[in-house]
Design an enzyme around this catalytic site. Structure first.
Site, PDB file in Angstrom:
ATOM      1  N   ASP A 170      -4.076  -4.617  -5.018  1.00  0.00           N
ATOM      2  CA  ASP A 170      -3.346  -3.381  -5.328  1.00  0.00           C
ATOM      3  C   ASP A 170      -1.898  -3.599  -5.762  1.00  0.00           C
ATOM      4  OD1 ASP A 170      -5.681  -2.187  -4.435  1.00  0.00           O
ATOM      5  OD2 ASP A 170      -4.842  -1.541  -2.512  1.00  0.00           O
TER       6      ASP A 170
ATOM      7  N   ASP B 112       0.801  -1.224   0.000  1.00  0.00           N
ATOM      8  CA  ASP B 112       0.000   0.000   0.000  1.00  0.00           C
ATOM      9  C   ASP B 112       0.835   1.276   0.000  1.00  0.00           C
ATOM     10  OD1 ASP B 112      -2.594   1.048  -0.224  1.00  0.00           O
ATOM     11  OD2 ASP B 112      -2.683   1.502   1.912  1.00  0.00           O
TER      12      ASP B 112
ATOM     13  N   ASP C 268     -11.916   1.558   5.591  1.00  0.00           N
ATOM     14  CA  ASP C 268     -10.833   1.720   4.620  1.00  0.00           C
ATOM     15  C   ASP C 268      -9.641   2.443   5.228  1.00  0.00           C
ATOM     16  OD1 ASP C 268     -12.254   0.577   2.431  1.00  0.00           O
ATOM     17  OD2 ASP C 268     -13.337   2.455   2.163  1.00  0.00           O
TER      18      ASP C 268
END
Length: 336
Positions: free
Chosen positions: A161, A123, A308
């Site tokens: 991701d 991330d 989130d």
């Protein structure tokens, strides 16, 4: 074509499924006692996936019933009664948690949904920053992850991701070869399990606008040896938008199959807000009866009700947020 096919679902499952169209969760050994309500029973009939009777949503339903919040509990059953993916923590050995869930799934004769989310430099230092300390630590973690699945029927979404961050430039160029190699190795290790299907994450249509840009990185990451790719994890793109995008990417990959996360896309995205956007709703219930060639399943990969990140009033990423969960469930009321 995919390496494996899903077990057939009874006609009833498809009919029920038409009704509705990134965090760590505890998974203790599940016995006969359970807080699951009637919706959990309906979900078992509607899809081949395991419903965790001790999920945060199920525990919240139980707690609200004890407090007399019956209406809220009934509404939240729209989440508690559906199968959602388990995201084992990267900071610890994933084996015990996965083995417990796998045992429960086998006893229920259901498929276990899992997300592997522990790639190094995860991330890019944002809300879900972290991941394995280095490549060897990741290899060890994946080995434990895969071994714990055993011969359980499982579906794994691999590293949300990770590829999209490479394309967007968030992941430093010097780390790209290692990341792609680790993903390729993870695909190879997970697919050694006899009944495990693997879908390599490909971001979402609002992030990498041109699907063809994903094709070469996905190939280098081993998508040809996986069952396909996953789209829309933890995002809000509608089924129609995600499917159109997936078809284009599938063509670029020679016809690879795909799965779509529909956990929170019932009202689509909110312009300019990707982190805990208000006013959203649950989407299509998890099912393999999609009616769309190449689309193997609609899944709830992001766990509805888990934050989130610390934005829009939410807690830390992955933490259970009952108020947000209730809003998602309420806003999906017209859908079932």
């Amino acid at each position: 074509m995919s390496r494996r096919t899903f077990r057939p679902i009874h006609l009833l499952a498809g009919l029920v499924a038409l009704g509705l169209a990134s965090g760590c969760a505890a998974a203790p050994e599940v016995g006969q006692a359970s807080v699951a309500g009637p919706a959990s029973q309906r979900a078992r009939a509607a899809s081949p996936f395991w419903v965790d009777p001790d999920s945060p949503a199920a525990r919240q339903v139980h707690g609200w019933r004890q407090q007399g919040r019956t209406a809220d509990a009934e509404t939240l059953e729209r989440i508690a009664g559906q199968p959602v993916a388990l995201w084992p923590a990267g900071e610890t050995d994933p084996g015990p948690q996965i083995r417990a869930a796998a045992g429960a799934a086998r006893r229920a004769d259901r498929t276990l949904l899992l997300t592997a989310y522990n790639i190094p430099h995860r991330d890019c230092g944002q809300h879900s920053a972290g991941g394995a300390a280095d490549a060897d630590a990741y290899r060890d973690w994946i080995e434990r992850f895969a071994a714990a699945i055993g011969d359980t029927e499982a579906l794994v979404v691999l590293e949300p991701d990770a590829i999209a961050h490479v394309i967007s430039g968030c992941t430093p160029v010097e780390l790209e070869p290692e990341r792609e190699a680790l993903l390729r190795e993870a695909v190879a290790r997970l697919t050694r399990q006899p009944h495990t299907r693997v879908y390599l994450d490909a971001g979402n249509p609002a992030w990498i606008k041109e699907p063809w840009k994903l094709a070469d990185p996905l190939r280098r990451a081993g998508v040809a040896d996986a069952d396909g790719f996953a789209l829309n994890v933890a995002n809000f793109q509608t089924d129609a938008v995600a499917t159109a995008y997936a078809r284009e990417l599938s063509k670029a990959l020679g016809g690879r199959h795909f799965v779509i996360d529909t956990s929170r896309n019932g009202r689509g995205p909110l312009d300019g807000v990707w982190c805990n956007p208000p006013g959203r709703a649950l989407g299509t219930r998890p099912t393999t009866d999609t009616g769309v060639p190449g689309l193997d399943a609609y899944l709830w990969i992001k766990r509805p009700g888990e934050s989130d990140g610390d934005c829009e009033g939410g807690p830390q990423a992955g933490r259970w947020w009952p108020e947000y969960a209730l809003e998602l469930a309420r806003n999906s009321g017209a859908q079932g």
